[in-house]
Design a protein around this motif. Structure first.
Motif: not given
Length: 344
Positions: A116-118, A133, A142, A174, A199-200, A203-204
Motif C-alpha cells: 500500500d501507499r504507506d 494488513r 487489520d 481507493r 477504502r474508507t 483508512g480501512h
C-alpha cells in the motif's frame, strides 16, 4: 495455490534494471517490439533461475506466489509458506525476510500481495480465505471483511485451496481487488468472482462491487494486476500431468461489468456482463531462450507461474511486467523469473 502434483505501486527504478548481477539468466533483448516476440502484444526480454533452490538466513527462497514493488523501488516477494522477502531490485538477491502468521500465530497459505501507499503489506490467505494488513516487520494491523459466500465450505461456497490467489490495488489507491482462483459451488465452472473493497475515510476497506470473470476451459486465475488505466492483467493457468503447464496472459476490463455481489448462482444468465477479456499471449508461444524444464512442458520455458507485478514502462510505452513461478519446493519444478514487455 500449491499444485502438489508438480507444480501496486509502479516505480521507474525497477524498470531501469537491465541486468542481473551474479544470476544466471537468458539473454537480454534489444528494445524493439519484434525481438523475442511471444505475440504482437508481448515480448520476453529474459528469464533467470538464479534463486532456484536457494536459502536466505535459513529460509528457503521458493514457493513464491506473488510479487509487488514497494515505494522505495525494492521488490517484495511472497512465499505461500508465510515468508515475505525483500529482493534487491537489480540482482533479485534477498535482503530481508519476515515470517507472517494469523492472529493465533498459525502459518498462512499466503497467495496475493499488495504494498500500500504507506508501505504496509496487504496479504491474502487461501485458508479462510482472508485479507490482512501487515506492517513491514510482520505485525497484523487489520483484517478486511470478506463476504460470507466467498468463504470455504461449510462457512461459504468456496472450495479449499481455490480461493483468493490474486490481489491488486487499482489506480488512485481507493479500490482493492482480489481474484478467486476457481468457481464457487453453484456457479458454472469457469466463472470466477473478483471481489473489490473501497477504502474508507478512516483508512480501512469495506466490501464493494463483485464481478464475474470467465476463464478458459480447465484454467484458474493465479494472479491479477491493475494497469495504470484501470484495466487488469490477468494470468490464467492450468496443469496437465505428462503435458505440463498452460499459462495465458489476458487484458481485462472490469469497468462495464455487472456487479454480481447480489447474485447467488452465476450460471450464464442473460443480462449479466462478465469482465471483458482479450488474449495478449499464450506463454507457450514465447521463445525458450535456452530454458530447460525438469518435467514435460509444451515449452521448456514454462513452469508453475503464479506471481506478477508491473514494474514500470519502457521507452516505447510498453509495460514492464515481471512474473515468477512457484516451485512448490519440488525437485522437478523451478523458481523462475520472467521479464516481459506488454503493449496494451
Amino acid at each position: 495455490m500449491r499444485l502438489r502434483t508438480v507444480l501496486a505501486t509502479l516505480t521507474a527504478g525497477l524498470a531501469a534494471a537491465t541486468c542481473l548481477t551474479g544470476l544466471t539468466a537468458g539473454p537480454a533483448a534489444a528494445d524493439t517490439p519484434t525481438d523475442h516476440a511471444c505475440s504482437p502484444s508481448v515480448s520476453l526480454d529474459r528469464f533467470t533461475d538464479g534463486l532456484d533452490k536457494t536459502t536466505y538466513e535459513g529460509t528457503f527462497v521458493g514457493n513464491l506466489s506473488a510479487l509487488a514493488v514497494d515505494r522505495h523501488g525494492e521488490l517484495a516477494a511472497l512465499s505461500d509458506r508465510s515468508s515475505l522477502f525483500t529482493l534487491n531490485r537489480r540482482t533479485l538477491r534477498p535482503t530481508s525476510v519476515v515470517q507472517l502468521a494469523d492472529e493465533n500465530g498459525a502459518a498462512l497459505d499466503s497467495e496475493g500481495l499488495v504494498v500500500d501507499r504507506d508501505g504496509t503489506r496487504l496479504v491474502t490467505s487461501e485458508t479462510e480465505p482472508s485479507v490482512r494488513r501487515y506492517s513491514r516487520d510482520g505485525r497484523i494491523l487489520d483484517r478486511l471483511p470478506v463476504p460470507d459466500s466467498l468463504m470455504v465450505a461449510p462457512a461459504g461456497r468456496a472450495t479449499a485451496n481455490q480461493t483468493f490467489e490474486g490481489l491488486t490495488l487499482l489506480p488512485g489507491g481507493r479500490t482493492l481487488l482480489a481474484s478467486m482462483e476457481y468457481a464457487l459451488s453453484g456457479d458454472t465452472p469457469g466463472i470466477v468472482r473478483f471481489q473489490t473493497w473501497q477504502r474508507t475515510p478512516g483508512g480501512h476497506f469495506r466490501p464493494a462491487a463483485q464481478y464475474a470473470y470467465r476463464t478458459d476451459d480447465g484454467l484458474g486465475v493465479p494472479e491479477v494486476q491493475a494497469t495504470p488505466d484501470g484495466r487488469l492483467l490477468v494470468l490464467e493457468r492450468g496443469f496437465t500431468a505428462g503435458v505440463g503447464n498452460t499459462v495465458r496472459l489476458y487484458l481485462a476490463d472490469p469497468r462495464h461489468a455487472t456487479d454480481t455481489g447480489g447474485i447467488r448462482n452465476l450460471t450464464g444468465q442473460p443480462g449479466v456482463r462478465p469482465i471483458h477479456k482479450t488474449l495478449l499471449t499464450d506463454l507457450a508461444a514465447c521463445p525458450s531462450l535456452g530454458a530447460t524444464a525438469k518435467q514435460p512442458q509444451p515449452n521448456p520455458l514454462l513452469d508453475n507461474i503464479e506471481g506478477m507485478t508491473i514494474t514500470g514502462r519502457d521507452a516505447r510505452g510498453r509495460l514492464r511486467v515481471l512474473l515468477v513461478s512457484d516451485d512448490n519446493q519440488n525437485a522437478v519444478q523451478t523458481t523462475r523469473f520472467y521479464y516481459l514487455r506488454v503493449r496494451t
